[in-house]
Design a protein around this motif. Structure first.
Motif, PDB file in Angstrom:
ATOM      1  N   GLY A  89      59.078  33.027  54.150  1.00 48.68           N
ATOM      2  CA  GLY A  89      59.636  32.001  55.043  1.00 48.68           C
ATOM      3  C   GLY A  89      59.391  32.245  56.516  1.00 48.68           C
ATOM      4  O   GLY A  89      59.655  31.366  57.341  1.00 48.68           O
ATOM      5  N   SER A  90      58.863  33.444  56.875  1.00 52.50           N
ATOM      6  CA  SER A  90      58.555  33.677  58.288  1.00 52.50           C
ATOM      7  C   SER A  90      57.080  33.405  58.574  1.00 52.50           C
ATOM      8  O   SER A  90      56.627  33.536  59.706  1.00 52.50           O
ATOM      9  N   GLY A  91      56.330  33.021  57.562  1.00 51.26           N
ATOM     10  CA  GLY A  91      54.884  32.805  57.741  1.00 51.26           C
ATOM     11  C   GLY A  91      54.565  31.400  58.226  1.00 51.26           C
ATOM     12  O   GLY A  91      55.458  30.575  58.437  1.00 51.26           O
ATOM     13  N   TRP A 124      50.171  39.168  51.329  1.00 50.73           N
ATOM     14  CA  TRP A 124      49.463  39.936  52.348  1.00 50.73           C
ATOM     15  C   TRP A 124      48.169  39.160  52.594  1.00 50.73           C
ATOM     16  O   TRP A 124      47.302  39.099  51.716  1.00 50.73           O
ATOM     17  N   THR A 125      48.074  38.534  53.754  1.00 48.14           N
ATOM     18  CA  THR A 125      47.004  37.564  54.008  1.00 48.14           C
ATOM     19  C   THR A 125      45.901  38.096  54.937  1.00 48.14           C
ATOM     20  O   THR A 125      45.019  37.333  55.318  1.00 48.14           O
ATOM     21  N   GLN A 126      45.990  39.379  55.298  1.00 47.99           N
ATOM     22  CA  GLN A 126      44.968  39.933  56.202  1.00 47.99           C
ATOM     23  C   GLN A 126      43.708  40.240  55.366  1.00 47.99           C
ATOM     24  O   GLN A 126      43.574  41.319  54.781  1.00 47.99           O
ATOM     25  N   ALA A 153      64.189  37.535  54.448  1.00 45.87           N
ATOM     26  CA  ALA A 153      63.166  38.285  55.196  1.00 45.87           C
ATOM     27  C   ALA A 153      62.465  39.232  54.223  1.00 45.87           C
ATOM     28  O   ALA A 153      63.002  39.554  53.157  1.00 45.87           O
ATOM     29  N   SER A 154      61.267  39.701  54.610  1.00 47.35           N
ATOM     30  CA  SER A 154      60.506  40.546  53.688  1.00 47.35           C
ATOM     31  C   SER A 154      61.187  41.898  53.437  1.00 47.35           C
ATOM     32  O   SER A 154      60.911  42.554  52.444  1.00 47.35           O
ATOM     33  N   GLN A 155      62.114  42.291  54.329  1.00 42.71           N
ATOM     34  CA  GLN A 155      62.865  43.534  54.083  1.00 42.71           C
ATOM     35  C   GLN A 155      63.914  43.294  52.996  1.00 42.71           C
ATOM     36  O   GLN A 155      64.282  44.189  52.249  1.00 42.71           O
ATOM     37  N   VAL A 208      38.804  41.361  47.969  1.00 42.33           N
ATOM     38  CA  VAL A 208      40.020  41.944  47.385  1.00 42.33           C
ATOM     39  C   VAL A 208      41.167  40.949  47.530  1.00 42.33           C
ATOM     40  O   VAL A 208      41.956  40.731  46.593  1.00 42.33           O
ATOM     41  N   TYR A 209      41.250  40.323  48.700  1.00 42.15           N
ATOM     42  CA  TYR A 209      42.310  39.324  48.927  1.00 42.15           C
ATOM     43  C   TYR A 209      42.237  38.230  47.857  1.00 42.15           C
ATOM     44  O   TYR A 209      43.236  37.909  47.204  1.00 42.15           O
ATOM     45  N   GLY A 210      41.057  37.659  47.663  1.00 44.44           N
ATOM     46  CA  GLY A 210      40.890  36.583  46.683  1.00 44.44           C
ATOM     47  C   GLY A 210      41.229  37.045  45.273  1.00 44.44           C
ATOM     48  O   GLY A 210      41.889  36.337  44.508  1.00 44.44           O
ATOM     49  N   SER A 262      43.228  39.475  44.448  1.00 42.74           N
ATOM     50  CA  SER A 262      44.667  39.750  44.321  1.00 42.74           C
ATOM     51  C   SER A 262      45.460  38.438  44.252  1.00 42.74           C
ATOM     52  O   SER A 262      46.473  38.350  43.558  1.00 42.74           O
ATOM     53  N   LYS A 263      45.003  37.411  44.944  1.00 40.99           N
ATOM     54  CA  LYS A 263      45.668  36.105  44.863  1.00 40.99           C
ATOM     55  C   LYS A 263      45.443  35.497  43.473  1.00 40.99           C
ATOM     56  O   LYS A 263      46.323  34.859  42.915  1.00 40.99           O
ATOM     57  N   LEU A 264      44.259  35.713  42.930  1.00 39.35           N
ATOM     58  CA  LEU A 264      43.973  35.227  41.573  1.00 39.35           C
ATOM     59  C   LEU A 264      44.867  35.950  40.561  1.00 39.35           C
ATOM     60  O   LEU A 264      45.377  35.340  39.608  1.00 39.35           O
TER      61      LEU A 264
HETATM   62  N1  LIG Z   1      46.449  30.955  56.113  1.00 38.24           N
HETATM   63  C1  LIG Z   1      45.507  30.388  55.384  1.00 38.24           C
HETATM   64  O1  LIG Z   1      44.457  29.948  55.906  1.00 38.24           O
HETATM   65  C2  LIG Z   1      45.676  30.241  53.889  1.00 38.24           C
HETATM   66  C3  LIG Z   1      44.659  29.614  53.169  1.00 38.24           C
HETATM   67  C4  LIG Z   1      44.808  29.460  51.799  1.00 38.24           C
HETATM   68  C5  LIG Z   1      45.947  29.927  51.167  1.00 38.24           C
HETATM   69  N2  LIG Z   1      46.909  30.564  51.876  1.00 38.24           N
HETATM   70  C6  LIG Z   1      48.099  31.069  51.148  1.00 38.24           C
HETATM   71  O2  LIG Z   1      49.244  30.371  51.611  1.00 38.24           O
HETATM   72  C7  LIG Z   1      50.388  31.221  51.585  1.00 38.24           C
HETATM   73  C8  LIG Z   1      51.045  31.229  52.948  1.00 38.24           C
HETATM   74  O3  LIG Z   1      50.089  31.699  53.911  1.00 38.24           O
HETATM   75  P1  LIG Z   1      50.476  31.862  55.447  1.00 38.24           P
HETATM   76  O4  LIG Z   1      49.269  31.531  56.242  1.00 38.24           O
HETATM   77  O5  LIG Z   1      51.764  31.168  55.718  1.00 38.24           O
HETATM   78  O6  LIG Z   1      50.694  33.451  55.513  1.00 38.24           O
HETATM   79  P2  LIG Z   1      51.341  34.319  56.664  1.00 38.24           P
HETATM   80  O7  LIG Z   1      51.569  33.504  57.887  1.00 38.24           O
HETATM   81  O8  LIG Z   1      50.532  35.563  56.749  1.00 38.24           O
HETATM   82  O9  LIG Z   1      52.783  34.683  56.058  1.00 38.24           O
HETATM   83  C9  LIG Z   1      52.899  35.562  54.984  1.00 38.24           C
HETATM   84  C10 LIG Z   1      54.357  35.691  54.622  1.00 38.24           C
HETATM   85  O10 LIG Z   1      54.459  36.632  53.552  1.00 38.24           O
HETATM   86  C11 LIG Z   1      55.448  37.581  53.875  1.00 38.24           C
HETATM   87  N3  LIG Z   1      55.178  38.868  53.246  1.00 38.24           N
HETATM   88  C12 LIG Z   1      54.132  39.713  53.438  1.00 38.24           C
HETATM   89  N4  LIG Z   1      54.290  40.830  52.712  1.00 38.24           N
HETATM   90  C13 LIG Z   1      55.470  40.685  52.038  1.00 38.24           C
HETATM   91  C14 LIG Z   1      56.192  41.504  51.138  1.00 38.24           C
HETATM   92  N5  LIG Z   1      55.753  42.715  50.765  1.00 38.24           N
HETATM   93  N6  LIG Z   1      57.358  41.048  50.651  1.00 38.24           N
HETATM   94  C15 LIG Z   1      57.838  39.835  51.013  1.00 38.24           C
HETATM   95  N7  LIG Z   1      57.198  39.000  51.863  1.00 38.24           N
HETATM   96  C16 LIG Z   1      56.031  39.442  52.373  1.00 38.24           C
HETATM   97  C17 LIG Z   1      55.407  37.688  55.385  1.00 38.24           C
HETATM   98  O11 LIG Z   1      56.613  38.260  55.849  1.00 38.24           O
HETATM   99  P3  LIG Z   1      56.604  39.205  57.194  1.00 38.24           P
HETATM  100  O12 LIG Z   1      56.318  38.245  58.307  1.00 38.24           O
HETATM  101  O13 LIG Z   1      57.946  39.787  57.258  1.00 38.24           O
HETATM  102  O14 LIG Z   1      55.507  40.193  56.964  1.00 38.24           O
HETATM  103  C18 LIG Z   1      55.242  36.215  55.755  1.00 38.24           C
HETATM  104  O15 LIG Z   1      56.496  35.569  55.754  1.00 38.24           O
HETATM  105  C19 LIG Z   1      49.877  32.577  51.104  1.00 38.24           C
HETATM  106  O16 LIG Z   1      50.104  32.685  49.726  1.00 38.24           O
HETATM  107  C20 LIG Z   1      48.378  32.536  51.366  1.00 38.24           C
HETATM  108  O17 LIG Z   1      47.682  33.357  50.454  1.00 38.24           O
HETATM  109  C21 LIG Z   1      46.813  30.716  53.237  1.00 38.24           C
END
Ligand SMILES: NC(=O)c1ccc[n+]([C@@H]2O[C@H](COP(=O)([O-])OP(=O)(O)OC[C@H]3O[C@@H](n4cnc5c(N)ncnc54)[C@H](OP(=O)(O)O)[C@@H]3O)[C@@H](O)[C@H]2O)c1
Length: 285
Positions: free
Chosen positions: A10-12, A65-67, A35-37, A128-130, A132-134
């Protein structure tokens, strides 16, 4: 009684907008975004306890983890959070009888197609990201939703729209790749579709992106033009000329929103319109 909704992540970028929108949805009584904590996807008990405490009806799982480049260096962490973490979410959902909507990505495909990917096309992640998402996709149940999206940009967090506005204001010139083709997706449009899919009791895999296709070069020029800046300050570069990216970017990752269209859910507007509207909002227009 109204619906109780949990947003993981929810913080993303996506999660923040989801929380804001859900609060205005008729019939939603409570929205909770730990929160993620508090709900750590890498810890089974943390996930089970947080979900058990709220007892949601719906869980939007936008935590990941989107990095993309960092995931290459630490596959264990990527799979723990994105893959196994999703298993824990589904197990927790099973206990409280919640439905799950899992956000996924165009990176599950290998990027070698020459036509838009449909929901049932073979996957073949190159990163690896792709992968892990799969792995996360494979954990959800038939009654859940998997929504694959691409090139996300919105009001919250860091994204390309914000980078381009900064570059435009700074009067800088910049190079963008013209040989990676995909589709920008504006978060407000994505969230509207997510809520419609959940509200309509849909399940299965959906591709949800704005319509049309573009390279990053096209997107950059479009934003500059919209801001009244000279688009000639944007020049093209090919991916092979760029260094510094550990994870290969898909050459082509346009998502055909076939299931959305066929299920009677409103398709998203053309990316040019939505990106312009976002840039206008971000610049106070
Ligand atoms: N961004 C893109 O271009 C894109 C494209 C396609 C699909 N997606 C997918 O869409 C979704 C949302 O992406 P986004 O861009 O909003 O990502 P984001 O801004 O990076 O946000 C990721 C969120 O996941 C949380 N998170 C990370 N590690 C965690 C953990 N161990 N436990 C609980 N929460 C954790 C983060 O919390 P903290 O802030 O506390 O770390 C943050 O709230 C993801 O599933 C991503 O794979 C994104």
């Amino acid at each position: 009684m109204g619906l109780r909704v949990m947003v993981i992540g929810g913080s993303g970028q996506v999660g923040s907008e989801l929380v804001r929108s859900l609060l205005t949805v008729h019939g939603v009584e409570d929205v909770y975004a730990p929160a993620s904590q508090e709900l750590d996807l890498s810890l089974r008990n943390s996930v089970i306890d947080a979900v058990a405490q709220m007892k949601p009806d719906w869980i939007f799982h936008a935590g990941a983890w989107t990095q993309v480049d960092e995931c290459e260096d630490d596959p264990d962490r990527a799979f723990r959070i994105n893959g196994l973490g999703t298993r824990f979410v589904v197990q927790a959902a099973e206990i409280v009888r919640a439905r799950v909507c899992y956000l996924s990505t165009d990176y599950v495909f290998d990027g070698s197609s020459n036509r838009p990917y449909r929901e049932w096309d073979p996957v073949g992640p190159k990163t690896v990201y792709g992968a892990s998402k799969l792995a996360g996709e494979r954990e959800v149940r038939p009654e859940d939703l998997v929504v694959r999206t691409s090139w996300v940009m919105g009001e919250f967090g860091h994204n390309m729209a914000k980078t381009l506005i900064r570059l435009a204001k700074a009067g800088e010139r910049h190079r963008f790749v013209d040989d990676q083709i995909g589709t920008p997706t504006v978060v407000s449009d994505l969230v509207t579709a997510l809520i419609e899919l959940f509200s309509g009791d849909h399940s299965g895999v959906f591709h949800v992106s704005n319509s049309g296709q573009a390279s990053w070069y096209d997107v950059a020029r479009h934003v500059f033009e919209f801001l009244g800046e000279d688009p000639e300050r944007i020049t093209s570069v090919s991916t092979s000329e760029l260094t510094g990216y550990k994870a290969p970017r898909p050459k082509y990752s346009v998502l055909d929103n076939f299931a959305l269209r066929g299920s009677g859910v409103k398709e998203l507007p053309p990316w040019r319109d939505s990106v312009a509207a976002l840039v206008s909002k971000l610049t106070g227009g």
